[in-house]
Design an enzyme around this catalytic site. Structure first.
Site, PDB file in Angstrom:
ATOM      1  N   ASN A 223       0.750   8.523  -0.089  1.00 20.31           N
ATOM      2  CA  ASN A 223       1.508   9.750  -0.272  1.00 20.31           C
ATOM      3  C   ASN A 223       2.520   9.993   0.837  1.00 20.31           C
ATOM      4  O   ASN A 223       3.544  10.648   0.614  1.00 20.31           O
ATOM      5  CB  ASN A 223       0.549  10.943  -0.365  1.00 20.31           C
ATOM      6  CG  ASN A 223      -0.205  10.972  -1.671  1.00 20.31           C
ATOM      7  OD1 ASN A 223       0.385  11.015  -2.733  1.00 20.31           O
ATOM      8  ND2 ASN A 223      -1.525  10.929  -1.598  1.00 20.31           N
TER       9      ASN A 223
ATOM     10  N   THR B 180      -2.649  11.657   4.365  1.00 25.21           N
ATOM     11  CA  THR B 180      -2.327  13.008   3.935  1.00 25.21           C
ATOM     12  C   THR B 180      -3.610  13.778   3.631  1.00 25.21           C
ATOM     13  O   THR B 180      -3.771  14.934   3.998  1.00 25.21           O
ATOM     14  CB  THR B 180      -1.426  12.969   2.686  1.00 25.21           C
ATOM     15  OG1 THR B 180      -0.266  12.185   2.981  1.00 25.21           O
ATOM     16  CG2 THR B 180      -1.006  14.366   2.274  1.00 25.21           C
TER      17      THR B 180
ATOM     18  N   ASP C  57      -6.614   3.016  -3.585  1.00 25.07           N
ATOM     19  CA  ASP C  57      -6.660   2.727  -2.159  1.00 25.07           C
ATOM     20  C   ASP C  57      -8.097   2.803  -1.643  1.00 25.07           C
ATOM     21  O   ASP C  57      -8.528   1.976  -0.831  1.00 25.07           O
ATOM     22  CB  ASP C  57      -5.752   3.665  -1.375  1.00 25.07           C
ATOM     23  CG  ASP C  57      -6.028   5.143  -1.643  1.00 25.07           C
ATOM     24  OD1 ASP C  57      -6.666   5.482  -2.661  1.00 25.07           O
ATOM     25  OD2 ASP C  57      -5.596   5.976  -0.815  1.00 25.07           O
ATOM     26  N   ARG C  58      -8.856   3.767  -2.146  1.00 29.47           N
ATOM     27  CA  ARG C  58     -10.254   3.910  -1.746  1.00 29.47           C
ATOM     28  C   ARG C  58     -11.076   2.725  -2.238  1.00 29.47           C
ATOM     29  O   ARG C  58     -11.888   2.152  -1.501  1.00 29.47           O
ATOM     30  CB  ARG C  58     -10.818   5.226  -2.263  1.00 29.47           C
ATOM     31  CG  ARG C  58     -10.162   6.463  -1.663  1.00 29.47           C
ATOM     32  CD  ARG C  58     -10.418   7.728  -2.460  1.00 29.47           C
ATOM     33  NE  ARG C  58     -11.840   8.101  -2.467  1.00 29.47           N
ATOM     34  CZ  ARG C  58     -12.342   9.051  -3.241  1.00 29.47           C
ATOM     35  NH1 ARG C  58     -11.561   9.702  -4.107  1.00 29.47           N
ATOM     36  NH2 ARG C  58     -13.628   9.347  -3.179  1.00 29.47           N
TER      37      ARG C  58
ATOM     38  N   THR D 234      -3.675  30.516  20.506  1.00 26.12           N
ATOM     39  CA  THR D 234      -3.568  30.248  19.068  1.00 26.12           C
ATOM     40  C   THR D 234      -3.281  28.783  18.770  1.00 26.12           C
ATOM     41  O   THR D 234      -3.854  28.202  17.844  1.00 26.12           O
ATOM     42  CB  THR D 234      -2.473  31.131  18.446  1.00 26.12           C
ATOM     43  OG1 THR D 234      -2.831  32.499  18.622  1.00 26.12           O
ATOM     44  CG2 THR D 234      -2.315  30.843  16.967  1.00 26.12           C
TER      45      THR D 234
ATOM     46  N   ASP E  29       0.876  -1.179   0.000  1.00 26.87           N
ATOM     47  CA  ASP E  29       0.000   0.000   0.000  1.00 26.87           C
ATOM     48  C   ASP E  29       0.910   1.224   0.000  1.00 26.87           C
ATOM     49  O   ASP E  29       1.481   1.588   1.022  1.00 26.87           O
ATOM     50  CB  ASP E  29      -0.898  -0.049   1.242  1.00 26.87           C
ATOM     51  CG  ASP E  29      -1.738   1.205   1.425  1.00 26.87           C
ATOM     52  OD1 ASP E  29      -1.777   2.038   0.500  1.00 26.87           O
ATOM     53  OD2 ASP E  29      -2.355   1.348   2.500  1.00 26.87           O
TER      54      ASP E  29
END
Length: 250
Positions: free
Chosen positions: A9, A126, A103-104, A176, A6
């Site tokens: 990215n 990613t 992959d999906r 922040t 697999d």
């Protein structure tokens, strides 16, 4: 025994697959480690597999590099799987099937094989990808957004000081770092919930949700009913391999 890869990215995950289960495997972030060095460490002592299947979403140059390394290590070619219009009980919603990340597709096939039901797959690497699937295996389509980690990196690049420090997850932040961290995670959760509501309205039934990927742990505690997937792309590759060989347990 087959070698399944697999190639995402950010990470490369691999497993030797035999008798319907992984015999051994590994994972590493190839952004941080040269591919040749990492694979030498991982694969030097491996036996020669009978076949090598790769699910890749990386740029062609990286695929070519992996192909050369596989040839050097094992003396054979890898098969790169691409998303078809239909296979493994899944019918691809995309008009151009190959545009759906393989992959999906493979992860959906693994989910459907384990439990055919109305469901959503959320993969967080990613990118954050969401895909809807009916109980009869019809892929209804999906969405793609930056993962929370990628959102934070974009904030860090695009603003002077936002997103550069680690934060904690809170509902309303008073600094922040927490504001950036929480905003990115909660944005992902809101997208998942909205997508689930849309799929529920379309199908008229409750929708199961399964999450997978390296960024899953950031938002999973906020969604108690989301199930955790395990090696779904590799399991989909195993199904693909079994389909080609004609041996379901391969």
């Amino acid at each position: 025994m087959k070698l399944l890869v697999d190639f995402g990215n950010t990470r490369l995950k691999w497993a030797l697959w035999a008798d319907g289960r992984p015999a051994m495997g590994g994972v590493f972030a190839h952004e941080d480690t040269p591919l040749e060095a990492a694979l030498s460490n991982n694969w030097t002592a491996l036996p020669r597999p009978e076949a090598i299947l790769v699910a890749s979403v990386v740029r062609p140059e990286l695929e070519q590099e992996l192909s050369k390394l596989i040839k050097a290590h094992f003396g054979q070619k890898a098969e790169y799987v691409r998303s078809p219009a239909a296979a493994l009980g899944i019918r691809n919603a995309y008009a151009q099937p190959g545009q759906l990340g393989v992959d999906r597709f493979l992860a959906l096939a693994a989910l459907h094989a384990a439990s055919p039901r109305a469901q959503i797959l959320v993969s967080c690497g990613t990118a954050l990808t969401l895909d809807a699937l009916s109980a009869d295996g019809m892929h209804l389509g999906g969405l793609i957004a930056p993962s929370p980690a990628l959102m934070r990196r974009a904030l860090g690049r695009g603003t002077a000081r936002v997103g550069e420090n680690a934060g904690a997850l809170v509902e309303i932040a008073d600094n922040t770092a927490d504001a950036a961290y929480s905003g990115c995670v909660l944005a992902a959760v809101a997208l998942i919930e909205r997508f689930r509501a849309s799929v529920r309205a379309r199908l008229g039934e409750e929708i199961a949700v399964t999450g997978d990927g390296g960024g899953l742990d950031e938002w999973l505690p906020l969604m108690a009913d989301v199930e955790r997937g395990r090696d779904l792309v590799l399991r989909g590759l195993a199904l693909w391999s079994a389909r080609e060989s004609g041996h379901p347990s391969a």
